[in-house]
Design a protein around this motif. Sequence first.
Motif, PDB file in Angstrom:
ATOM      1  N   LYS A 150       0.849  -1.183   0.000  1.00 35.12           N
ATOM      2  CA  LYS A 150       0.000   0.000   0.000  1.00 35.12           C
ATOM      3  C   LYS A 150       0.887   1.236   0.000  1.00 35.12           C
ATOM      4  CE  LYS A 150      -3.728   2.250   2.608  1.00 35.12           C
ATOM      5  NZ  LYS A 150      -4.591   2.151   3.823  1.00 35.12           N
ATOM      6  N   VAL A 151       0.756   2.046  -1.038  1.00 38.96           N
ATOM      7  CA  VAL A 151       1.564   3.246  -1.154  1.00 38.96           C
ATOM      8  C   VAL A 151       1.190   4.223  -0.042  1.00 38.96           C
ATOM      9  CG1 VAL A 151       2.113   5.231  -2.610  1.00 38.96           C
ATOM     10  CG2 VAL A 151       1.805   2.959  -3.642  1.00 38.96           C
ATOM     11  N   VAL A 152       2.205   4.780   0.599  1.00 40.70           N
ATOM     12  CA  VAL A 152       2.002   5.826   1.604  1.00 40.70           C
ATOM     13  C   VAL A 152       2.521   7.133   0.991  1.00 40.70           C
ATOM     14  CG1 VAL A 152       2.537   6.628   3.934  1.00 40.70           C
ATOM     15  CG2 VAL A 152       2.251   4.171   3.477  1.00 40.70           C
ATOM     16  N   PRO A 153       1.606   7.947   0.458  1.00 41.94           N
ATOM     17  CA  PRO A 153       2.045   9.140  -0.270  1.00 41.94           C
ATOM     18  C   PRO A 153       2.436  10.284   0.650  1.00 41.94           C
ATOM     19  CG  PRO A 153      -0.348   9.010  -0.269  1.00 41.94           C
ATOM     20  CD  PRO A 153       0.149   7.770   0.437  1.00 41.94           C
ATOM     21  N   ILE A 154       3.141  11.229   0.094  1.00 40.37           N
ATOM     22  CA  ILE A 154       3.447  12.480   0.782  1.00 40.37           C
ATOM     23  C   ILE A 154       2.413  13.500   0.331  1.00 40.37           C
ATOM     24  CG2 ILE A 154       5.149  14.314   1.112  1.00 40.37           C
ATOM     25  CD1 ILE A 154       7.313  12.228   0.448  1.00 40.37           C
ATOM     26  N   ARG A 155       1.541  13.924   1.221  1.00 42.38           N
ATOM     27  CA  ARG A 155       0.472  14.849   0.882  1.00 42.38           C
ATOM     28  C   ARG A 155       0.938  16.308   1.023  1.00 42.38           C
ATOM     29  NH1 ARG A 155      -2.206  11.411  -1.524  1.00 42.38           N
ATOM     30  NH2 ARG A 155      -3.877  10.182  -0.592  1.00 42.38           N
ATOM     31  N   PRO A 156       0.392  17.209   0.191  1.00 48.84           N
ATOM     32  CA  PRO A 156       0.689  18.640   0.353  1.00 48.84           C
ATOM     33  C   PRO A 156       0.204  19.137   1.713  1.00 48.84           C
ATOM     34  CG  PRO A 156      -0.412  18.198  -1.746  1.00 48.84           C
ATOM     35  CD  PRO A 156      -0.503  16.944  -0.939  1.00 48.84           C
ATOM     36  N   SER A 157       0.919  20.099   2.285  1.00 48.96           N
ATOM     37  CA  SER A 157       0.525  20.645   3.583  1.00 48.96           C
ATOM     38  C   SER A 157      -0.769  21.454   3.486  1.00 48.96           C
ATOM     39  CB  SER A 157       1.646  21.515   4.154  1.00 48.96           C
ATOM     40  OG  SER A 157       1.989  22.540   3.243  1.00 48.96           O
ATOM     41  N   ASP A 158      -1.023  22.048   2.321  1.00 45.84           N
ATOM     42  CA  ASP A 158      -2.247  22.817   2.099  1.00 45.84           C
ATOM     43  C   ASP A 158      -3.353  21.864   1.657  1.00 45.84           C
ATOM     44  OD1 ASP A 158      -4.299  24.494   1.365  1.00 45.84           O
ATOM     45  OD2 ASP A 158      -3.081  25.770   0.056  1.00 45.84           O
ATOM     46  N   VAL A 159      -4.389  21.710   2.478  1.00 44.37           N
ATOM     47  CA  VAL A 159      -5.457  20.746   2.195  1.00 44.37           C
ATOM     48  C   VAL A 159      -6.270  21.128   0.961  1.00 44.37           C
ATOM     49  CG1 VAL A 159      -5.643  20.005   4.585  1.00 44.37           C
ATOM     50  CG2 VAL A 159      -7.051  21.922   3.771  1.00 44.37           C
ATOM     51  N   ILE A 172      -4.628  17.792  -6.467  1.00 44.81           N
ATOM     52  CA  ILE A 172      -3.648  16.791  -6.887  1.00 44.81           C
ATOM     53  C   ILE A 172      -4.353  15.667  -7.638  1.00 44.81           C
ATOM     54  CG2 ILE A 172      -2.039  17.287  -5.015  1.00 44.81           C
ATOM     55  CD1 ILE A 172      -3.127  14.866  -3.513  1.00 44.81           C
ATOM     56  N   ASP A 173      -3.575  14.865  -8.354  1.00 44.00           N
ATOM     57  CA  ASP A 173      -4.107  13.719  -9.092  1.00 44.00           C
ATOM     58  C   ASP A 173      -4.214  12.535  -8.142  1.00 44.00           C
ATOM     59  OD1 ASP A 173      -4.761  11.662 -10.783  1.00 44.00           O
ATOM     60  OD2 ASP A 173      -2.848  11.667 -11.870  1.00 44.00           O
ATOM     61  N   LEU A 174      -5.428  12.265  -7.671  1.00 45.07           N
ATOM     62  CA  LEU A 174      -5.623  11.203  -6.676  1.00 45.07           C
ATOM     63  C   LEU A 174      -5.846   9.834  -7.308  1.00 45.07           C
ATOM     64  CD1 LEU A 174      -7.463  13.500  -4.261  1.00 45.07           C
ATOM     65  CD2 LEU A 174      -5.663  11.941  -3.521  1.00 45.07           C
ATOM     66  N   ALA A 175      -5.778   9.759  -8.636  1.00 44.01           N
ATOM     67  CA  ALA A 175      -5.736   8.455  -9.293  1.00 44.01           C
ATOM     68  C   ALA A 175      -4.303   7.975  -9.482  1.00 44.01           C
ATOM     69  CB  ALA A 175      -6.437   8.516 -10.656  1.00 44.01           C
ATOM     70  N   ASN A 176      -3.358   8.891  -9.464  1.00 48.69           N
ATOM     71  CA  ASN A 176      -1.954   8.553  -9.678  1.00 48.69           C
ATOM     72  C   ASN A 176      -1.479   7.540  -8.642  1.00 48.69           C
ATOM     73  OD1 ASN A 176       1.059   8.830  -9.474  1.00 48.69           O
ATOM     74  ND2 ASN A 176       0.714  10.362 -11.059  1.00 48.69           N
ATOM     75  N   VAL A 177      -0.742   6.547  -9.086  1.00 53.53           N
ATOM     76  CA  VAL A 177      -0.278   5.493  -8.192  1.00 53.53           C
ATOM     77  C   VAL A 177       0.579   6.051  -7.060  1.00 53.53           C
ATOM     78  CG1 VAL A 177       1.747   4.979  -9.617  1.00 53.53           C
ATOM     79  CG2 VAL A 177       0.807   3.212  -8.138  1.00 53.53           C
ATOM     80  N   ASN A 178       1.311   7.127  -7.322  1.00 50.09           N
ATOM     81  CA  ASN A 178       2.134   7.730  -6.273  1.00 50.09           C
ATOM     82  C   ASN A 178       1.305   8.392  -5.184  1.00 50.09           C
ATOM     83  OD1 ASN A 178       4.988   7.334  -7.134  1.00 50.09           O
ATOM     84  ND2 ASN A 178       4.246   8.379  -8.962  1.00 50.09           N
ATOM     85  N   ASN A 179       0.047   8.671  -5.496  1.00 47.69           N
ATOM     86  CA  ASN A 179      -0.870   9.227  -4.505  1.00 47.69           C
ATOM     87  C   ASN A 179      -1.836   8.181  -3.959  1.00 47.69           C
ATOM     88  OD1 ASN A 179       0.063  11.916  -4.408  1.00 47.69           O
ATOM     89  ND2 ASN A 179      -0.959  12.374  -6.345  1.00 47.69           N
ATOM     90  N   GLY A 180      -1.562   6.910  -4.257  1.00 47.62           N
ATOM     91  CA  GLY A 180      -2.334   5.818  -3.667  1.00 47.62           C
ATOM     92  C   GLY A 180      -3.405   5.224  -4.541  1.00 47.62           C
ATOM     93  N   GLY A 181      -3.527   5.658  -5.807  1.00 45.29           N
ATOM     94  CA  GLY A 181      -4.528   5.079  -6.707  1.00 45.29           C
ATOM     95  C   GLY A 181      -4.217   3.636  -7.051  1.00 45.29           C
ATOM     96  N   VAL A 182      -5.284   2.822  -7.184  1.00 48.11           N
ATOM     97  CA  VAL A 182      -5.137   1.400  -7.520  1.00 48.11           C
ATOM     98  C   VAL A 182      -6.265   0.998  -8.469  1.00 48.11           C
ATOM     99  CG1 VAL A 182      -5.113  -0.975  -6.648  1.00 48.11           C
ATOM    100  CG2 VAL A 182      -4.117   0.854  -5.269  1.00 48.11           C
ATOM    101  N   VAL A 183      -5.934   0.287  -9.553  1.00 47.45           N
ATOM    102  CA  VAL A 183      -6.961  -0.312 -10.407  1.00 47.45           C
ATOM    103  C   VAL A 183      -7.452  -1.582  -9.737  1.00 47.45           C
ATOM    104  CG1 VAL A 183      -7.449  -1.428 -12.611  1.00 47.45           C
ATOM    105  CG2 VAL A 183      -6.112   0.679 -12.559  1.00 47.45           C
ATOM    106  N   GLN A 184      -8.745  -1.615  -9.396  1.00 47.12           N
ATOM    107  CA  GLN A 184      -9.288  -2.758  -8.656  1.00 47.12           C
ATOM    108  C   GLN A 184     -10.009  -3.775  -9.533  1.00 47.12           C
ATOM    109  OE1 GLN A 184     -11.722  -1.126  -5.442  1.00 47.12           O
ATOM    110  NE2 GLN A 184     -10.028  -1.443  -4.036  1.00 47.12           N
ATOM    111  N   ALA A 185     -10.435  -3.369 -10.714  1.00 48.40           N
ATOM    112  CA  ALA A 185     -11.159  -4.298 -11.592  1.00 48.40           C
ATOM    113  C   ALA A 185     -11.135  -3.744 -13.011  1.00 48.40           C
ATOM    114  CB  ALA A 185     -12.605  -4.482 -11.117  1.00 48.40           C
ATOM    115  N   PHE A 186     -11.319  -4.626 -13.975  1.00 52.48           N
ATOM    116  CA  PHE A 186     -11.331  -4.222 -15.379  1.00 52.48           C
ATOM    117  C   PHE A 186     -12.058  -5.279 -16.192  1.00 52.48           C
ATOM    118  CE2 PHE A 186      -7.354  -6.239 -14.175  1.00 52.48           C
ATOM    119  CZ  PHE A 186      -7.359  -7.370 -14.986  1.00 52.48           C
ATOM    120  N   SER A 187     -12.527  -4.881 -17.365  1.00 49.58           N
ATOM    121  CA  SER A 187     -13.237  -5.818 -18.231  1.00 49.58           C
ATOM    122  C   SER A 187     -12.282  -6.648 -19.070  1.00 49.58           C
ATOM    123  CB  SER A 187     -14.187  -5.050 -19.153  1.00 49.58           C
ATOM    124  OG  SER A 187     -13.444  -4.108 -19.939  1.00 49.58           O
ATOM    125  N   ASP A 188     -11.153  -6.057 -19.445  1.00 48.11           N
ATOM    126  CA  ASP A 188     -10.224  -6.716 -20.364  1.00 48.11           C
ATOM    127  C   ASP A 188      -8.918  -5.930 -20.370  1.00 48.11           C
ATOM    128  OD1 ASP A 188      -9.715  -8.588 -22.771  1.00 48.11           O
ATOM    129  OD2 ASP A 188      -9.298  -6.610 -23.606  1.00 48.11           O
TER     130      ASP A 188
END
Length: 337
Positions: free
Chosen positions: A175-184, A188-204
């Motif tokens: 499980k990726v533990v990202p470094i979040r910006p201090s300003d809430v 940011i791109d929250l699908a990016n793998v570096n920010n913890g995004g994961v593909v959980q299912a797909f058709s093909d």
Amino acid sequence: MKITRTDQQRFQDEVVLKYTDVIGEKLGGKVLSFSDEFFAKAENLLKPTAPVRDATRFVHTGAWYDGWETRRHNQEESDWVVIKMGVSSAQLIGAEVDTAFFNGNHAPFITVEAAICTDENIDSAKWDLIIDKQECGPSQKHFFVRDEITETAYTHVRLKQYPDGGIARFRLYGKVVPIRPSDVNTIIDLANVNNGGVVQAFSDQHFGSADNLLLPGRGHDMSDGWETKRSRSKGHIDWAVIALGDKTNIDHIVVDTAHFRGNFPQFIRIEGTYHEGETTPPLDEGWKIVVPQSKTGSDHEHSYEVQDKKTVFTHVKLVIIPDGGVKRVKVFGRVAQ
């Protein structure tokens, strides 16, 4: 710590579709050092492609192998390779060790260790045992899963083989533990793998892996995107479900068809949902249209403004109509407070 050996399908369902290969070459994983690589280079371990064999090919040191192979008769307890993760840090859950085509020269046993360090102080790092000593057989994939994910988020990994031999590929999931910006309020791109995004299912994913959608950058050719087979039935769609790195108020979404010039989808649609826990949300209920059906084009970044910026989403589903290839999906937003 208890380690379970499992089969490929169960590993796919319980590990690959829930976690990230944090050391893979395509994510930026890198071999920093090794004890030996006389017959075949350690960097081959991290290649995203399946290993291949050409029995007619010989090099200066002997038969060519697509993997990491050390000399015979190691006088030390083991050979080893140190790898820097491609993410900031990660908690670890399981590994795949593939000895494909190493038959009679495979690694008999392995262990996996991890540490928190920088590249500069790696020589003084404290290594924790993540996967204890496990037997490996010739020319096959081995799947090892911990009974629980590590509490610690690590930065570097050490694979050992006892006493020497060859391993074709090494995957380490966590499980990726990202470094979040201090300003809430930072978008940011929250699908990016570096920010913890994961593909959980797909058709093909016939021509290209769906997890490529979440990689940084625009890639180098069609090989590092997601591409499905050609459909022949009326009304066909393909899709991929992405777990975002956090609860998200979505601002805008980018769908990139870079390098897909004659095989991009005709249309896309993006749906979103809120789903608690680590399981994949039901595919046929609870989804809301985030980006309505929209025409796409070849080799282009398509940006879609999201009208509803207040709803909180945990997952998005990219639907491509009827099929084709997409390089990246970027879901820009704020972490919901």
